[in-house]
Design a protein around this motif. Sequence first.
Motif, PDB file in Angstrom:
ATOM      1  N   SER A 134     -11.954 -12.120 -33.901  1.00 58.73           N
ATOM      2  CA  SER A 134     -10.846 -11.574 -34.696  1.00 58.73           C
ATOM      3  C   SER A 134      -9.705 -12.594 -34.675  1.00 58.73           C
ATOM      4  CB  SER A 134     -10.359 -10.236 -34.133  1.00 58.73           C
ATOM      5  OG  SER A 134      -9.854 -10.410 -32.829  1.00 58.73           O
ATOM      6  N   ARG A 135      -8.757 -12.394 -35.593  1.00 59.45           N
ATOM      7  CA  ARG A 135      -7.614 -13.334 -35.638  1.00 59.45           C
ATOM      8  C   ARG A 135      -6.854 -13.298 -34.321  1.00 59.45           C
ATOM      9  NH1 ARG A 135      -6.345 -11.050 -40.532  1.00 59.45           N
ATOM     10  NH2 ARG A 135      -4.402 -10.209 -39.741  1.00 59.45           N
ATOM     11  N   THR A 136      -6.611 -12.055 -33.835  1.00 57.44           N
ATOM     12  CA  THR A 136      -5.900 -11.859 -32.585  1.00 57.44           C
ATOM     13  C   THR A 136      -6.530 -10.669 -31.874  1.00 57.44           C
ATOM     14  OG1 THR A 136      -3.704 -11.596 -31.625  1.00 57.44           O
ATOM     15  CG2 THR A 136      -4.091 -10.435 -33.678  1.00 57.44           C
ATOM     16  N   TYR A 137      -6.360 -10.588 -30.537  1.00 59.99           N
ATOM     17  CA  TYR A 137      -7.078  -9.566 -29.762  1.00 59.99           C
ATOM     18  C   TYR A 137      -6.717  -8.136 -30.217  1.00 59.99           C
ATOM     19  CZ  TYR A 137      -9.033  -7.256 -25.629  1.00 59.99           C
ATOM     20  OH  TYR A 137      -9.764  -6.452 -24.789  1.00 59.99           O
ATOM     21  N   ASP A 138      -5.475  -7.916 -30.650  1.00 57.16           N
ATOM     22  CA  ASP A 138      -5.051  -6.573 -31.099  1.00 57.16           C
ATOM     23  C   ASP A 138      -5.874  -6.087 -32.291  1.00 57.16           C
ATOM     24  OD1 ASP A 138      -3.143  -6.452 -29.231  1.00 57.16           O
ATOM     25  OD2 ASP A 138      -1.423  -6.726 -30.574  1.00 57.16           O
ATOM     26  N   LEU A 139      -6.482  -7.012 -33.020  1.00 59.21           N
ATOM     27  CA  LEU A 139      -7.251  -6.620 -34.213  1.00 59.21           C
ATOM     28  C   LEU A 139      -8.744  -6.446 -33.927  1.00 59.21           C
ATOM     29  CD1 LEU A 139      -5.601  -8.869 -36.945  1.00 59.21           C
ATOM     30  CD2 LEU A 139      -5.400  -6.392 -36.741  1.00 59.21           C
ATOM     31  N   LEU A 140      -9.141  -6.661 -32.666  1.00 60.37           N
ATOM     32  CA  LEU A 140     -10.561  -6.545 -32.323  1.00 60.37           C
ATOM     33  C   LEU A 140     -10.931  -5.070 -32.136  1.00 60.37           C
ATOM     34  CD1 LEU A 140     -12.861  -8.727 -31.494  1.00 60.37           C
ATOM     35  CD2 LEU A 140     -12.631  -7.618 -29.282  1.00 60.37           C
ATOM     36  N   ILE A 141     -11.996  -4.624 -32.785  1.00 56.67           N
ATOM     37  CA  ILE A 141     -12.401  -3.215 -32.683  1.00 56.67           C
ATOM     38  C   ILE A 141     -13.732  -3.074 -31.931  1.00 56.67           C
ATOM     39  CG2 ILE A 141     -11.140  -2.497 -34.764  1.00 56.67           C
ATOM     40  CD1 ILE A 141     -13.933  -2.449 -36.199  1.00 56.67           C
ATOM     41  N   LEU A 142     -13.927  -1.891 -31.361  1.00 57.39           N
ATOM     42  CA  LEU A 142     -15.197  -1.459 -30.757  1.00 57.39           C
ATOM     43  C   LEU A 142     -15.702  -2.367 -29.626  1.00 57.39           C
ATOM     44  CD1 LEU A 142     -17.215  -0.299 -33.905  1.00 57.39           C
ATOM     45  CD2 LEU A 142     -15.592   1.016 -32.551  1.00 57.39           C
ATOM     46  N   GLU A 143     -14.772  -2.952 -28.869  1.00 59.61           N
ATOM     47  CA  GLU A 143     -15.190  -3.858 -27.795  1.00 59.61           C
ATOM     48  C   GLU A 143     -16.089  -3.128 -26.778  1.00 59.61           C
ATOM     49  OE1 GLU A 143     -11.968  -5.736 -25.697  1.00 59.61           O
ATOM     50  OE2 GLU A 143     -13.297  -6.406 -24.088  1.00 59.61           O
ATOM     51  N   GLU A 144     -15.652  -1.928 -26.339  1.00 58.52           N
ATOM     52  CA  GLU A 144     -16.439  -1.228 -25.309  1.00 58.52           C
ATOM     53  C   GLU A 144     -17.799  -0.785 -25.829  1.00 58.52           C
ATOM     54  OE1 GLU A 144     -16.073  -1.365 -22.129  1.00 58.52           O
ATOM     55  OE2 GLU A 144     -14.353  -2.583 -22.681  1.00 58.52           O
ATOM     56  N   LYS A 145     -17.828  -0.291 -27.072  1.00 52.77           N
ATOM     57  CA  LYS A 145     -19.112   0.144 -27.649  1.00 52.77           C
ATOM     58  C   LYS A 145     -20.062  -1.043 -27.778  1.00 52.77           C
ATOM     59  CE  LYS A 145     -17.833   4.323 -30.152  1.00 52.77           C
ATOM     60  NZ  LYS A 145     -18.901   5.265 -30.023  1.00 52.77           N
ATOM     61  N   MET A 146     -19.515  -2.198 -28.160  1.00 55.10           N
ATOM     62  CA  MET A 146     -20.373  -3.380 -28.296  1.00 55.10           C
ATOM     63  C   MET A 146     -20.810  -3.899 -26.925  1.00 55.10           C
ATOM     64  SD  MET A 146     -21.249  -4.166 -31.361  1.00 55.10           S
ATOM     65  CE  MET A 146     -21.966  -5.759 -30.973  1.00 55.10           C
ATOM     66  N   ARG A 147     -19.969  -3.692 -25.904  1.00 55.64           N
ATOM     67  CA  ARG A 147     -20.371  -4.093 -24.545  1.00 55.64           C
ATOM     68  C   ARG A 147     -21.585  -3.265 -24.120  1.00 55.64           C
ATOM     69  NH1 ARG A 147     -17.407  -7.253 -21.514  1.00 55.64           N
ATOM     70  NH2 ARG A 147     -15.429  -6.856 -22.545  1.00 55.64           N
ATOM     71  N   GLU A 148     -21.535  -1.944 -24.439  1.00 58.35           N
ATOM     72  CA  GLU A 148     -22.668  -1.067 -24.093  1.00 58.35           C
ATOM     73  C   GLU A 148     -23.924  -1.440 -24.885  1.00 58.35           C
ATOM     74  OE1 GLU A 148     -21.364   2.935 -24.849  1.00 58.35           O
ATOM     75  OE2 GLU A 148     -19.662   2.668 -23.490  1.00 58.35           O
ATOM     76  N   ALA A 149     -23.736  -1.928 -26.106  1.00 61.61           N
ATOM     77  CA  ALA A 149     -24.883  -2.226 -26.982  1.00 61.61           C
ATOM     78  C   ALA A 149     -25.442  -3.630 -26.772  1.00 61.61           C
ATOM     79  CB  ALA A 149     -24.466  -2.058 -28.445  1.00 61.61           C
TER      80      ALA A 149
END
Length: 273
Positions: A134-149
């Motif tokens: 993402s451009r900046t960390y505040d704009l990153l979505i679904l980090e935890e769900k992607m960690r699980e996946a």
Amino acid sequence: MAKIVHREELAQGTIILNEIDAPRISRKAKPGQFVILQADETGERIPLTMADTDPEKGTITIIYMVVGKSTARFKDLKVGEEYYALIGPLGAPTHVEKLGKVVCVGGGTGIAVLHPIARALKNAGNEVTAILGSRTYDLLILEEKMREASDTLHICTDDGSMGHHGFVTDILKETIEKEDIALVVAIGPIPMMKFCSLITKEKGVKTMVSLNPIMVDGTGMCGCCRVSVGGKTKFACVDGPEFDGHQVDFDGLAKRLASYIDVEKQSMDAYNK
Ligand code: FES
């Protein structure tokens, strides 16, 4: 009728999550498929790949970024209100099989599309490396769900606010050089998918991308969603939305997507007045 049962504002309120009551779609939908939504009778028909489904609750989840009048109109809908129309599931589902090591690359709201595919690939027994940008960390979505996946997760930010200071392509290049990767799935902005595909093409690593061109009917009749793949015209709504990234004419797709920018801007300005 397509009632919103849950709503969240993600990423500085520019990315919106809607969980929608849609029992029949939730039972039939598979990873990679999309729906078309319309906020009101005269509204634009917007295709969005489902970020999740819950057949027990009878709901589907969509995640979109507010980029113009139609998505601004979507953002105005509150919990308890309904979309005027919801059609789906549309498109061909992702082909999921056990291949070995796979890499899932996601950028922007493409991460919402990537998540159910990464989860399905992991559930099928693959070792999944996820690379999110993402451009900046505040704009990153679904980090935890992607960690699980995934088994390994890398974060890349353009401004260095988290993880690797740079692009997803930097980590993708390192990964395919070090490891024997059977498949790369890249979903995000067109330049991201284009450059991921160029890197993997050099190494001969099979690459799948998910395209989101302008659509009208979503059933293969209007021709609006046409894309050139391997020199042949394909309709993203029925032949896709997923295609071999090495065969897609990304420049042609970008040009078509930019065709209505002036009209979209006028429409947004009029909506904001
Ligand atoms: Fe009309 Fe695909 S949206 S043919």
